[in-house]
Design a protein around this motif. Structure first.
Motif, PDB file in Angstrom:
ATOM      1  N   VAL A  63     -31.699  -2.456 -29.348  1.00  0.00           N
ATOM      2  CA  VAL A  63     -31.313  -1.207 -28.475  1.00  0.00           C
ATOM      3  C   VAL A  63     -31.162  -0.154 -29.252  1.00  0.00           C
ATOM      4  O   VAL A  63     -30.426  -0.343 -30.326  1.00  0.00           O
ATOM      5  CB  VAL A  63     -30.113  -1.750 -27.877  1.00  0.00           C
ATOM      6  N   VAL A  64     -31.423   0.984 -29.072  1.00  0.00           N
ATOM      7  CA  VAL A  64     -30.782   2.355 -29.609  1.00  0.00           C
ATOM      8  C   VAL A  64     -29.773   2.921 -28.859  1.00  0.00           C
ATOM      9  O   VAL A  64     -29.918   3.233 -27.633  1.00  0.00           O
ATOM     10  CB  VAL A  64     -32.018   3.217 -29.916  1.00  0.00           C
ATOM     11  N   ILE A  65     -28.678   3.191 -29.451  1.00  0.00           N
ATOM     12  CA  ILE A  65     -27.434   3.525 -28.661  1.00  0.00           C
ATOM     13  C   ILE A  65     -27.263   5.135 -29.194  1.00  0.00           C
ATOM     14  O   ILE A  65     -27.092   5.292 -30.483  1.00  0.00           O
ATOM     15  CB  ILE A  65     -26.215   2.853 -29.071  1.00  0.00           C
ATOM     16  N   PHE A  66     -27.560   6.087 -28.329  1.00  0.00           N
ATOM     17  CA  PHE A  66     -27.364   7.320 -28.840  1.00  0.00           C
ATOM     18  C   PHE A  66     -25.911   7.805 -28.010  1.00  0.00           C
ATOM     19  O   PHE A  66     -25.761   7.678 -27.120  1.00  0.00           O
ATOM     20  CB  PHE A  66     -28.602   8.399 -28.252  1.00  0.00           C
ATOM     21  N   ARG A  67     -25.096   8.495 -28.882  1.00  0.00           N
ATOM     22  CA  ARG A  67     -23.928   8.758 -28.232  1.00  0.00           C
ATOM     23  C   ARG A  67     -23.664  10.277 -28.713  1.00  0.00           C
ATOM     24  O   ARG A  67     -23.897  10.387 -29.887  1.00  0.00           O
ATOM     25  CB  ARG A  67     -22.830   8.142 -28.667  1.00  0.00           C
ATOM     26  N   ALA A  68     -23.417  11.281 -27.856  1.00  0.00           N
ATOM     27  CA  ALA A  68     -23.207  12.520 -28.162  1.00  0.00           C
ATOM     28  C   ALA A  68     -22.128  13.326 -27.484  1.00  0.00           C
ATOM     29  O   ALA A  68     -21.753  13.168 -26.350  1.00  0.00           O
ATOM     30  CB  ALA A  68     -24.618  13.488 -27.728  1.00  0.00           C
ATOM     31  N   ARG A  69     -21.723  14.438 -28.037  1.00  0.00           N
ATOM     32  CA  ARG A  69     -20.577  15.257 -27.508  1.00  0.00           C
ATOM     33  C   ARG A  69     -21.597  16.597 -27.433  1.00  0.00           C
ATOM     34  O   ARG A  69     -22.137  17.264 -28.142  1.00  0.00           O
ATOM     35  CB  ARG A  69     -19.831  15.670 -28.807  1.00  0.00           C
ATOM     36  N   VAL A  70     -21.522  17.213 -26.043  1.00  0.00           N
ATOM     37  CA  VAL A  70     -22.654  18.053 -25.526  1.00  0.00           C
ATOM     38  C   VAL A  70     -21.938  19.440 -26.033  1.00  0.00           C
ATOM     39  O   VAL A  70     -20.780  19.654 -25.703  1.00  0.00           O
ATOM     40  CB  VAL A  70     -22.851  18.007 -24.121  1.00  0.00           C
ATOM     41  N   ARG A  71     -22.758  20.285 -26.458  1.00  0.00           N
ATOM     42  CA  ARG A  71     -22.282  21.772 -26.579  1.00  0.00           C
ATOM     43  C   ARG A  71     -22.856  22.561 -25.409  1.00  0.00           C
ATOM     44  O   ARG A  71     -21.804  22.928 -24.599  1.00  0.00           O
ATOM     45  CB  ARG A  71     -22.919  22.300 -27.963  1.00  0.00           C
ATOM     46  N   GLN A  72     -24.004  22.621 -24.966  1.00  0.00           N
ATOM     47  CA  GLN A  72     -24.415  23.097 -23.921  1.00  0.00           C
ATOM     48  C   GLN A  72     -25.918  22.451 -23.659  1.00  0.00           C
ATOM     49  O   GLN A  72     -26.601  22.449 -24.497  1.00  0.00           O
ATOM     50  CB  GLN A  72     -24.509  24.672 -24.012  1.00  0.00           C
ATOM     51  N   GLY A  98     -31.562  19.533 -30.643  1.00  0.00           N
ATOM     52  CA  GLY A  98     -30.306  18.698 -30.298  1.00  0.00           C
ATOM     53  C   GLY A  98     -29.085  19.199 -31.099  1.00  0.00           C
ATOM     54  O   GLY A  98     -28.155  19.600 -30.875  1.00  0.00           O
ATOM     55  N   ARG A  99     -29.723  19.354 -32.617  1.00  0.00           N
ATOM     56  CA  ARG A  99     -28.592  19.512 -33.643  1.00  0.00           C
ATOM     57  C   ARG A  99     -28.014  21.017 -33.549  1.00  0.00           C
ATOM     58  O   ARG A  99     -27.011  21.490 -33.715  1.00  0.00           O
ATOM     59  CB  ARG A  99     -29.318  19.415 -35.009  1.00  0.00           C
ATOM     60  N   GLU A 100     -29.195  21.934 -33.282  1.00  0.00           N
ATOM     61  CA  GLU A 100     -29.032  23.338 -33.385  1.00  0.00           C
ATOM     62  C   GLU A 100     -28.380  24.049 -32.101  1.00  0.00           C
ATOM     63  O   GLU A 100     -27.697  24.787 -32.019  1.00  0.00           O
ATOM     64  CB  GLU A 100     -30.355  24.037 -33.430  1.00  0.00           C
ATOM     65  N   ARG A 101     -28.609  23.154 -30.949  1.00  0.00           N
ATOM     66  CA  ARG A 101     -28.583  24.029 -29.710  1.00  0.00           C
ATOM     67  C   ARG A 101     -27.552  23.074 -28.610  1.00  0.00           C
ATOM     68  O   ARG A 101     -26.660  23.638 -27.991  1.00  0.00           O
ATOM     69  CB  ARG A 101     -29.770  24.298 -29.136  1.00  0.00           C
ATOM     70  N   TRP A 102     -27.982  21.798 -28.326  1.00  0.00           N
ATOM     71  CA  TRP A 102     -27.670  21.047 -27.336  1.00  0.00           C
ATOM     72  C   TRP A 102     -26.364  20.461 -27.795  1.00  0.00           C
ATOM     73  O   TRP A 102     -25.320  20.293 -26.847  1.00  0.00           O
ATOM     74  CB  TRP A 102     -28.685  20.101 -26.749  1.00  0.00           C
ATOM     75  N   TYR A 103     -26.147  19.860 -28.917  1.00  0.00           N
ATOM     76  CA  TYR A 103     -24.979  19.039 -28.962  1.00  0.00           C
ATOM     77  C   TYR A 103     -24.076  19.326 -30.317  1.00  0.00           C
ATOM     78  O   TYR A 103     -24.615  20.077 -31.359  1.00  0.00           O
ATOM     79  CB  TYR A 103     -25.603  17.526 -29.578  1.00  0.00           C
ATOM     80  N   GLU A 104     -22.783  19.213 -30.141  1.00  0.00           N
ATOM     81  CA  GLU A 104     -21.832  19.483 -30.939  1.00  0.00           C
ATOM     82  C   GLU A 104     -21.901  18.580 -32.158  1.00  0.00           C
ATOM     83  O   GLU A 104     -21.914  18.648 -33.399  1.00  0.00           O
ATOM     84  CB  GLU A 104     -20.414  19.578 -30.694  1.00  0.00           C
ATOM     85  N   GLU A 142     -32.430  24.750 -19.640  1.00  0.00           N
ATOM     86  CA  GLU A 142     -33.539  24.260 -18.837  1.00  0.00           C
ATOM     87  C   GLU A 142     -34.535  23.558 -19.992  1.00  0.00           C
ATOM     88  O   GLU A 142     -35.020  22.442 -19.258  1.00  0.00           O
ATOM     89  CB  GLU A 142     -34.441  25.395 -18.501  1.00  0.00           C
ATOM     90  N   GLU A 143     -34.644  23.636 -21.071  1.00  0.00           N
ATOM     91  CA  GLU A 143     -35.235  23.075 -22.005  1.00  0.00           C
ATOM     92  C   GLU A 143     -34.852  21.720 -22.322  1.00  0.00           C
ATOM     93  O   GLU A 143     -35.611  20.773 -22.424  1.00  0.00           O
ATOM     94  CB  GLU A 143     -35.484  24.095 -23.386  1.00  0.00           C
ATOM     95  N   TYR A 144     -33.497  21.643 -22.338  1.00  0.00           N
ATOM     96  CA  TYR A 144     -32.970  20.194 -22.486  1.00  0.00           C
ATOM     97  C   TYR A 144     -33.497  19.116 -21.392  1.00  0.00           C
ATOM     98  O   TYR A 144     -34.013  18.363 -21.697  1.00  0.00           O
ATOM     99  CB  TYR A 144     -31.374  20.326 -22.340  1.00  0.00           C
ATOM    100  N   SER A 145     -33.562  19.751 -20.292  1.00  0.00           N
ATOM    101  CA  SER A 145     -33.866  18.875 -19.042  1.00  0.00           C
ATOM    102  C   SER A 145     -35.238  18.388 -19.066  1.00  0.00           C
ATOM    103  O   SER A 145     -35.719  17.306 -18.943  1.00  0.00           O
ATOM    104  CB  SER A 145     -33.619  19.693 -17.652  1.00  0.00           C
ATOM    105  N   ARG A 146     -36.112  19.373 -19.647  1.00  0.00           N
ATOM    106  CA  ARG A 146     -37.584  19.106 -19.732  1.00  0.00           C
ATOM    107  C   ARG A 146     -37.802  18.256 -20.788  1.00  0.00           C
ATOM    108  O   ARG A 146     -38.518  17.145 -20.544  1.00  0.00           O
ATOM    109  CB  ARG A 146     -38.214  20.644 -20.074  1.00  0.00           C
ATOM    110  N   ALA A 147     -37.322  18.393 -22.002  1.00  0.00           N
ATOM    111  CA  ALA A 147     -37.255  17.524 -23.290  1.00  0.00           C
ATOM    112  C   ALA A 147     -37.034  16.162 -22.976  1.00  0.00           C
ATOM    113  O   ALA A 147     -37.376  15.123 -23.348  1.00  0.00           O
ATOM    114  CB  ALA A 147     -36.659  18.323 -24.204  1.00  0.00           C
ATOM    115  N   ALA A 148     -35.666  16.016 -21.995  1.00  0.00           N
ATOM    116  CA  ALA A 148     -34.976  14.664 -21.953  1.00  0.00           C
ATOM    117  C   ALA A 148     -36.056  13.801 -21.021  1.00  0.00           C
ATOM    118  O   ALA A 148     -36.013  12.671 -21.278  1.00  0.00           O
ATOM    119  CB  ALA A 148     -33.730  14.814 -21.258  1.00  0.00           C
TER     120      ALA A 148
END
Lengths: 96, 96
Positions: free
Chosen positions: A3-12, A74-80, A15-21
């Motif tokens: 299992v890969v467990i990805f846990r994140a604190r969202v910055r913002q 993710g590092r630059e834009r979406w996640y803290e 639309e590109e996030y939804s597409r990429a996800a």
């Protein structure tokens, strides 16, 4: 099974996030042998669990060009911040 | 390090659920050596991740009388279904 467990604190998210996800989930399931994918957000916290038959599958998925690009965004834009853990499932039980 | 992945489909939560969830989390962290506990609900889906130094800690927590009672209430009242997986964390990385 792994299992890969990805846990994140969202910055913002944008639309590109939804597409990429959506795209990464589809790639994982259709091209890289992912067995199951479940993601959840509550407030600014996100958890995504993906299940895989082997670590080779995970490595291949992780190094796909679209995934590498998403990691950078993710590092630059979406996640803290985020963390990724890879764990081997030893036992499981279920109540239904 | 081990992780317990609890995933559930919620039927209904009541006051007793909130009490039991808070109490079990407290017990895990203060009495049974749990390293970290994160739970999240989105719609009717719940994920709870707890991290432990060994499987012995997990077994002790799982068989505590208050936990056994909560497991029974979970099956009978709070959850439509749930699954529990115990996995050993092999590697992890973090971006911050």
């Amino acid at each position: 099974m792994f299992v890969v467990i990805f846990r994140a604190r969202v910055r913002q998210f944008d639309e590109e996030y939804s597409r990429a996800a959506a795209r990464l989930r589809e790639l994982a399931l259709t091209e890289f042998g992912c067995l199951e994918f479940q993601a959840m957000t509550e407030g600014r916290d996100e958890i995504a669990l993906s299940y895989w038959p082997s670590e080779e599958n995970i490595r291949a998925w992780k190094s796909h060009p679209e995934h590498l690009q998403a990691q950078q965004l993710g590092r630059e834009r979406w996640y803290e911040s985020y963390s990724v853990q890879v764990a081997e499932v030893g036992r499981q039980y279920r109540s239904q």
